[in-house]
Design an enzyme around this catalytic site. Structure first.
Site, PDB file in Angstrom:
ATOM      1  N   GLU A  18     -16.467 -22.533 -21.570  1.00  0.00           N
ATOM      2  CA  GLU A  18     -15.082 -22.780 -21.992  1.00  0.00           C
ATOM      3  C   GLU A  18     -14.633 -24.165 -21.527  1.00  0.00           C
ATOM      4  O   GLU A  18     -15.311 -24.839 -20.766  1.00  0.00           O
ATOM      5  CB  GLU A  18     -14.130 -21.724 -21.406  1.00  0.00           C
ATOM      6  CG  GLU A  18     -13.909 -20.505 -22.282  1.00  0.00           C
ATOM      7  CD  GLU A  18     -13.025 -20.786 -23.481  1.00  0.00           C
ATOM      8  OE1 GLU A  18     -12.658 -21.974 -23.708  1.00  0.00           O
ATOM      9  OE2 GLU A  18     -12.712 -19.845 -24.226  1.00  0.00           O
ATOM     10  N   ARG A 101      -6.490 -14.645 -13.988  1.00  0.00           N
ATOM     11  CA  ARG A 101      -7.203 -15.910 -13.811  1.00  0.00           C
ATOM     12  C   ARG A 101      -6.730 -16.877 -14.887  1.00  0.00           C
ATOM     13  O   ARG A 101      -6.053 -16.502 -15.852  1.00  0.00           O
ATOM     14  CB  ARG A 101      -8.717 -15.714 -13.937  1.00  0.00           C
ATOM     15  CG  ARG A 101      -9.188 -15.244 -15.314  1.00  0.00           C
ATOM     16  CD  ARG A 101     -10.686 -15.424 -15.472  1.00  0.00           C
ATOM     17  NE  ARG A 101     -11.240 -14.907 -16.720  1.00  0.00           N
ATOM     18  CZ  ARG A 101     -11.257 -15.570 -17.875  1.00  0.00           C
ATOM     19  NH1 ARG A 101     -10.697 -16.774 -17.962  1.00  0.00           N
ATOM     20  NH2 ARG A 101     -11.816 -15.031 -18.950  1.00  0.00           N
ATOM     21  N   ASN A 103      -7.284 -19.564 -18.063  1.00  0.00           N
ATOM     22  CA  ASN A 103      -8.147 -19.591 -19.244  1.00  0.00           C
ATOM     23  C   ASN A 103      -7.969 -20.921 -19.963  1.00  0.00           C
ATOM     24  O   ASN A 103      -8.211 -21.971 -19.377  1.00  0.00           O
ATOM     25  CB  ASN A 103      -7.850 -18.399 -20.159  1.00  0.00           C
ATOM     26  CG  ASN A 103      -8.974 -18.128 -21.153  1.00  0.00           C
ATOM     27  OD1 ASN A 103     -10.137 -18.020 -20.753  1.00  0.00           O
ATOM     28  ND2 ASN A 103      -8.653 -18.013 -22.431  1.00  0.00           N
ATOM     29  N   ASN A 148      -5.311 -18.798 -25.922  1.00  0.00           N
ATOM     30  CA  ASN A 148      -6.343 -19.689 -26.449  1.00  0.00           C
ATOM     31  C   ASN A 148      -5.728 -20.679 -27.421  1.00  0.00           C
ATOM     32  O   ASN A 148      -4.525 -20.613 -27.727  1.00  0.00           O
ATOM     33  CB  ASN A 148      -7.439 -18.885 -27.158  1.00  0.00           C
ATOM     34  CG  ASN A 148      -8.577 -18.500 -26.230  1.00  0.00           C
ATOM     35  OD1 ASN A 148      -9.087 -19.330 -25.487  1.00  0.00           O
ATOM     36  ND2 ASN A 148      -8.975 -17.236 -26.265  1.00  0.00           N
ATOM     37  N   ASP A 198     -10.225 -18.363 -31.046  1.00  0.00           N
ATOM     38  CA  ASP A 198     -10.487 -18.810 -29.671  1.00  0.00           C
ATOM     39  C   ASP A 198      -9.980 -20.238 -29.495  1.00  0.00           C
ATOM     40  O   ASP A 198      -8.935 -20.589 -30.037  1.00  0.00           O
ATOM     41  CB  ASP A 198     -11.981 -18.658 -29.353  1.00  0.00           C
ATOM     42  CG  ASP A 198     -12.243 -18.383 -27.874  1.00  0.00           C
ATOM     43  OD1 ASP A 198     -11.845 -19.211 -27.042  1.00  0.00           O
ATOM     44  OD2 ASP A 198     -12.850 -17.352 -27.550  1.00  0.00           O
TER      45      ASP A 198
END
Length: 294
Positions: A18, A101, A103, A148, A198
């Site tokens: 990522e 967390r 992203n 995202n 995404d």
């Protein structure tokens, strides 16, 4: 599905690749293996890749200046020395919540940094999207499942983000000078099947390049949400793109093997690898992060 010339930039497999970005000044691409707690550094002129072990779950970074980066991690934002790897905590980020967390994240043309958080097990509605603006974290949106596709129009007047949990790409008007919303988000693209929305990046013409998780491709959309192209990626779980190269004409795409059974891995031999697609369009450089508190 369209095919373009494609190479494997790095054969090392990422559990969850990522957060790619590109520093044109040094011709260097950076990306993360979030689950593996690793940061990848690839010199495009030589092809040399260095893998840095992290003590945190990093997911994205922005360039501050020639020596410093702002690294987004599961417990905070860290200033990282790109020469020696030393990290200093700049601001905590949901550090009191062990269930979440970081992203997806990307820098707005103004220098404001948008950052998404999510549940470590993708729990519904546990995440949020923040903006680091003038040295402070502002919470922009709550109840996000998987943030995202954070990206911006070249002039900074439009922001995009997705909740992959809903499989919707949103568009919102922004103040170009601050990178902060001037209205409410509206759905731009809704995907019903064939994979999840995404990571994304916007090219110099304002066109959106969006990785489709589970679809093994990049979908290309106009600013109005019209589907223009679909380009194949050699790994099914393609996760996030970034324009790279001195002319920004190529697209780096990360991928992942998270959640794949062994038979699925065998059927997808390039799972988790990182690719460069020669898309022959004009991308643009990523802005630097501004840390100023004034």
């Amino acid at each position: 599905m369209e095919e373009v010339p494609t190479t494997v930039l790095c054969g090392e497999r990422c559990h969850l690749g990522e957060g790619p970005t590109y520093d044109a000044a040094t011709d260097t691409a950076w990306w993360f293996d979030i689950i593996g707690r690793r940061l990848f550094e690839a010199r495009l002129d030589t092809g040399q890749t260095t893998i840095h072990s992290l003590g945190v779950m990093g997911s994205a970074l922005g360039r501050i200046d020639a020596r410093r980066q702002l690294l987004v991690a599961d417990d905070g934002l860290y200033i990282r020395d790109s020469a020696n790897g030393g990290m200093t905590l700049f601001l905590p980020l949901e550090a009191d919540n062990d269930a979440t967390r970081s992203n997806d994240a990307r820098v707005h043309p103004s220098g404001t940094f948008w950052i998404g958080t999510m549940g470590r097990k993708a729990e519904r509605g546990l995440g949020a999207i923040y903006a680091l603006h003038r040295g402070k974290l502002l919470r922009l949106y709550d109840h996000i499942t998987i943030p995202n596709a954070i990206c911006f129009s070249p002039d900074g007047t439009i922001g995009y983000f997705a909740d992959t949990g809903k499989n919707v790409l949103f568009r919102v008007d922004l103040d170009a000078a601050t990178g902060l919303p001037r209205g409410e988000p509206a759905a731009l693209v809704t995907r019903r099947n064939g994979g999840g929305i995404d990571g994304a990046v916007v090219d110099a013409e304002g066109v959106i390049w969006n990785a489709r998780w589970g679809g093994g491709c990049i979908d290309v959309y106009s600013p109005e949400g019209v589907h223009l192209r679909t380009i194949r990626v050699p790994a099914r779980q393609s996760s996030c793109p970034a324009f790279v190269g001195q002319d920004f004409s190529r697209l780096l795409v990360t991928s992942a093997w998270q959640g794949m059974a062994e038979d699925a891995k065998r059927a997808d031999p390039d799972h988790g690898r990182t690719f460069v697609l020669d898309v022959a369009v004009r991308g643009r450089p990523e802005p630097d992060v501004k840390l100023a508190t004034g």
